[in-house]
Each structure stands twice: as structure tokens, then as C-alpha cells.
Design a protein around this motif. Structure first.
Motif, PDB file in Angstrom:
ATOM      1  N   ALA A  90       0.961  -1.476   0.122  1.00  0.00           N
ATOM      2  CA  ALA A  90       0.013  -0.009  -0.090  1.00  0.00           C
ATOM      3  C   ALA A  90       0.999   0.884  -0.254  1.00  0.00           C
ATOM      4  N   SER A  91       2.166   1.129   0.649  1.00  0.00           N
ATOM      5  CA  SER A  91       2.999   2.227   0.956  1.00  0.00           C
ATOM      6  C   SER A  91       3.115   2.603  -0.617  1.00  0.00           C
ATOM      7  N   ARG A  92       3.152   1.462  -1.556  1.00  0.00           N
ATOM      8  CA  ARG A  92       4.384   2.195  -2.572  1.00  0.00           C
ATOM      9  C   ARG A  92       3.549   3.088  -3.512  1.00  0.00           C
ATOM     10  N   MET A  93       1.821   2.314  -3.477  1.00  0.00           N
ATOM     11  CA  MET A  93       0.642   3.202  -4.021  1.00  0.00           C
ATOM     12  C   MET A  93       0.401   4.529  -3.790  1.00  0.00           C
ATOM     13  N   VAL A  94       0.854   4.708  -2.381  1.00  0.00           N
ATOM     14  CA  VAL A  94       1.158   6.181  -1.510  1.00  0.00           C
ATOM     15  C   VAL A  94       2.421   7.178  -1.855  1.00  0.00           C
ATOM     16  N   ALA A  95       3.346   6.342  -2.164  1.00  0.00           N
ATOM     17  CA  ALA A  95       4.724   6.941  -3.221  1.00  0.00           C
ATOM     18  C   ALA A  95       4.238   7.739  -3.976  1.00  0.00           C
ATOM     19  N   HIS A  96       3.643   6.453  -4.785  1.00  0.00           N
ATOM     20  CA  HIS A  96       3.694   7.075  -6.415  1.00  0.00           C
ATOM     21  C   HIS A  96       2.377   8.551  -6.773  1.00  0.00           C
ATOM     22  N   VAL A  97       1.729   7.939  -5.258  1.00  0.00           N
ATOM     23  CA  VAL A  97       0.955   9.658  -5.886  1.00  0.00           C
ATOM     24  C   VAL A  97       1.495  10.092  -5.481  1.00  0.00           C
ATOM     25  N   ARG A  98       2.663  10.293  -4.227  1.00  0.00           N
ATOM     26  CA  ARG A  98       2.814  11.489  -3.726  1.00  0.00           C
ATOM     27  C   ARG A  98       4.536  12.312  -4.708  1.00  0.00           C
ATOM     28  N   HIS A  99       4.852  10.957  -5.340  1.00  0.00           N
ATOM     29  CA  HIS A  99       5.924  11.799  -6.017  1.00  0.00           C
ATOM     30  C   HIS A  99       5.022  12.685  -7.339  1.00  0.00           C
ATOM     31  N   ILE A 100       3.997  12.138  -7.554  1.00  0.00           N
ATOM     32  CA  ILE A 100       3.300  12.792  -9.680  1.00  0.00           C
ATOM     33  C   ILE A 100       2.320  14.075  -8.104  1.00  0.00           C
ATOM     34  N   LEU A 101       2.689  14.330  -7.283  1.00  0.00           N
ATOM     35  CA  LEU A 101       2.149  15.566  -6.634  1.00  0.00           C
ATOM     36  C   LEU A 101       2.968  15.905  -6.414  1.00  0.00           C
ATOM     37  N   GLU A 102       4.191  15.509  -6.128  1.00  0.00           N
ATOM     38  CA  GLU A 102       4.840  16.602  -6.183  1.00  0.00           C
ATOM     39  C   GLU A 102       5.906  16.949  -7.313  1.00  0.00           C
ATOM     40  N   ASN A 103       5.613  16.803  -8.658  1.00  0.00           N
ATOM     41  CA  ASN A 103       6.288  17.038  -9.683  1.00  0.00           C
ATOM     42  C   ASN A 103       4.999  17.019 -10.882  1.00  0.00           C
ATOM     43  N   HIS A 104       3.840  17.021 -10.755  1.00  0.00           N
ATOM     44  CA  HIS A 104       3.153  17.577 -11.602  1.00  0.00           C
ATOM     45  C   HIS A 104       3.019  18.776 -11.784  1.00  0.00           C
ATOM     46  N   PRO A 105       2.303  19.510 -13.703  1.00  0.00           N
ATOM     47  CA  PRO A 105       2.661  20.608 -13.767  1.00  0.00           C
ATOM     48  C   PRO A 105       1.046  21.247 -12.771  1.00  0.00           C
ATOM     49  N   MET A 106       0.299  20.267 -12.742  1.00  0.00           N
ATOM     50  CA  MET A 106      -1.376  20.993 -11.904  1.00  0.00           C
ATOM     51  C   MET A 106      -1.251  20.882 -10.468  1.00  0.00           C
ATOM     52  N   CYS A 107      -0.365  20.152 -10.167  1.00  0.00           N
ATOM     53  CA  CYS A 107      -0.102  20.210  -9.111  1.00  0.00           C
ATOM     54  C   CYS A 107       0.952  21.250  -7.759  1.00  0.00           C
ATOM     55  N   THR A 108       1.045  22.168  -8.074  1.00  0.00           N
ATOM     56  CA  THR A 108       1.897  22.921  -7.132  1.00  0.00           C
ATOM     57  C   THR A 108       1.714  23.252  -6.159  1.00  0.00           C
ATOM     58  N   ASP A 109       0.401  23.546  -6.188  1.00  0.00           N
ATOM     59  CA  ASP A 109      -0.445  24.515  -5.231  1.00  0.00           C
ATOM     60  C   ASP A 109      -0.979  23.429  -3.754  1.00  0.00           C
ATOM     61  N   LEU A 110      -1.131  21.793  -4.293  1.00  0.00           N
ATOM     62  CA  LEU A 110      -1.585  20.610  -3.251  1.00  0.00           C
ATOM     63  C   LEU A 110      -0.305  20.611  -2.274  1.00  0.00           C
ATOM     64  N   VAL A 111       1.126  20.621  -3.056  1.00  0.00           N
ATOM     65  CA  VAL A 111       2.055  20.203  -1.787  1.00  0.00           C
ATOM     66  C   VAL A 111       2.558  21.501  -0.912  1.00  0.00           C
ATOM     67  N   PRO A 112       1.949  20.880   0.249  1.00  0.00           N
ATOM     68  CA  PRO A 112       2.118  21.971   1.650  1.00  0.00           C
ATOM     69  C   PRO A 112       3.897  21.975   1.664  1.00  0.00           C
ATOM     70  N   THR A 113       4.116  23.310   2.018  1.00  0.00           N
ATOM     71  CA  THR A 113       5.142  24.296   2.237  1.00  0.00           C
ATOM     72  C   THR A 113       5.621  23.318   3.747  1.00  0.00           C
ATOM     73  N   THR A 114       5.040  23.095   4.786  1.00  0.00           N
ATOM     74  CA  THR A 114       5.726  22.653   5.931  1.00  0.00           C
ATOM     75  C   THR A 114       5.093  20.872   5.930  1.00  0.00           C
ATOM     76  N   LYS A 115       5.688  20.223   5.551  1.00  0.00           N
ATOM     77  CA  LYS A 115       5.356  18.417   5.178  1.00  0.00           C
ATOM     78  C   LYS A 115       4.961  17.798   6.156  1.00  0.00           C
ATOM     79  N   LYS A 116       4.347  17.923   7.319  1.00  0.00           N
ATOM     80  CA  LYS A 116       3.959  17.260   8.510  1.00  0.00           C
ATOM     81  C   LYS A 116       3.960  15.891   8.311  1.00  0.00           C
TER      82      LYS A 116
END
Length: 207
Positions: A90-116
């Protein structure tokens, strides 16, 4: 013919997937488009239950990860639970989603500045305040899910030899999966993704 709203939704998901493949320097295979169309159909059509089966190495989990990231882009308040046979899967899927959010040009506003809450087992995007659960959390099928709430549940390969090679294990797995109905929100979506590993597969009886 699909309703106009569903057509617009599918178009948005196609654009998101194509943009991600552009980042990777890839093109989108036609069968990935069909998988995405199916996922969007389940998301937008009652009773919001679906089973995705595809041949091995078809990239179904890859498309599902893109789908999850796009859901968060369109509806960042969504609470998503990823359930697999083992927590590391399951964590592999979450890592995949996290990688997309961090690098997709449409997701820049979703990544928090403080990654708690930006870890291997859960991530929380920028979203309206007051939501207790993470945006995406992963668990093994027999992990602790008591008290959780989710708007989208992805059951990704919950049936594997270790969870289905005896009748007793299959019974225990079915009983465990029934508990998901108490976690899912009233209008939530539940999608199973996997390949049967036994003739008495759980996928024959999953709604």
C-alpha cells in the motif's frame, strides 16, 4: 452516450494523465485511457463500486495512482484510503501518488510548505481546514483501520497467495473487507484492483 458532466470529468482526467506522461517523456497507451475511463465512471456513477482486473504488468496500478492524484487536484478535501495485502504494498501506491503530486505541473498548489504529514504511509495536501484524516493513507488489509473515515477506498491487490491460499484465509479476508462499508462515507467510492489468485476468488462476490 455519457452524460455531459461525465464527459467533462473524463476529459479532465485524460488531460491530467497526458500532462504527467509528458513530464516522463512518454505517451499514453490506449488501454490506459480505457482504465482511466472506467475509474472515472465508477467515481461518478452510483453505486460507486467497481472492480478493475487487467493483465499483469498492464500498468493498472500506475493509472490508479494518477487517478488518485487527479481526484485530489479536483477535490483536495477528499479522504482516500489505500488498502493492500501488506502495508508495504500500500505504501508503494502512496509513494507513487506523492511523487506525482510533487512533480506534476498541475499540482504545485497542493504540496504543503510544511510537510508534517508527507510520509511513506500518509500524505496531506493543502486543503480546507477542519478535516481530521490525511488526504491519502495506506494500510495492510489486516492493519488498524478502526475509526477511519474515507471518501474513496482503493483496494489494491488485497487478494494474494498469503491472504487467499486457504478457505480460512479467504473467509477472514472477506470478513475484513466487509468492515470497509463502515469506513466509507455515504456517497463514497470503493474500487478493487487486482488479479484472482484462486478459483474461489473474493472478486466473485465483491460488490
Amino acid at each position: 452516450m455519457l452524460p455531459q458532466t461525465k464527459i467533462a470529468m473524463i476529459t479532465a482526467f485524460y488531460e491530467f494523465m497526458d500532462a504527467w506522461n509528458d513530464v516522463l517523456g512518454l505517451t499514453t497507451p490506449e488501454h490506459h485511457r480505457k482504465i482511466m475511463e472506467f475509474l472515472v465512471s465508477v467515481l461518478t456513477t452510483p453505486p460507486h463500486r467497481g472492480l478493475l482486473q487487467a493483465f499483469r504488468h498492464s500498468g493498472k496500478s500506475t493509472v490508479v495512482g494518477i487517478f488518485v492524484a487527479c481526484v485530489l487536484r479536483l477535490h483536495p478535501e477528499t479522504r482516500i484510503l489505500v488498502l493492500s495485502a501488506e502495508s508495504n504494498l500500500a505504501s508503494r501506491m502512496v509513494a507513487h501518488v506523492r511523487h506525482i503530486l510533487e512533480n506534476h505541473p498541475m499540482c504545485t498548489d497542493l504540496v504543503p510548505t510544511t510537510k508534517k504529514e508527507w510520509a511513506h504511509d500518509c500524505i496531506t495536501v493543502k486543503r480546507p481546514i477542519g478535516i481530521r484524516e490525511p488526504s491519502v493513507i495506506c494500510q495492510g488489509v489486516h492493519g488498524n483501520i478502526t475509526g477511519m473515515r474515507a471518501d474513496l477506498i482503493i483496494c489494491d491487490d488485497v487478494e494474494v497467495p498469503n491472504t487467499s491460499n486457504t478457505a480460512q484465509k479467504r473467509t477472514a479476508l472477506r470478513e475484513r473487507l466487509r468492515e470497509l462499508d463502515f469506513i466509507l462515507s455515504p456517497t463514497g467510492t470503493m474500487i478493487y484492483i487486482g488479479t484472482p489468485h484462486t478459483l474461489d476468488t473474493i472478486y466473485r462476490t465483491t460488490d
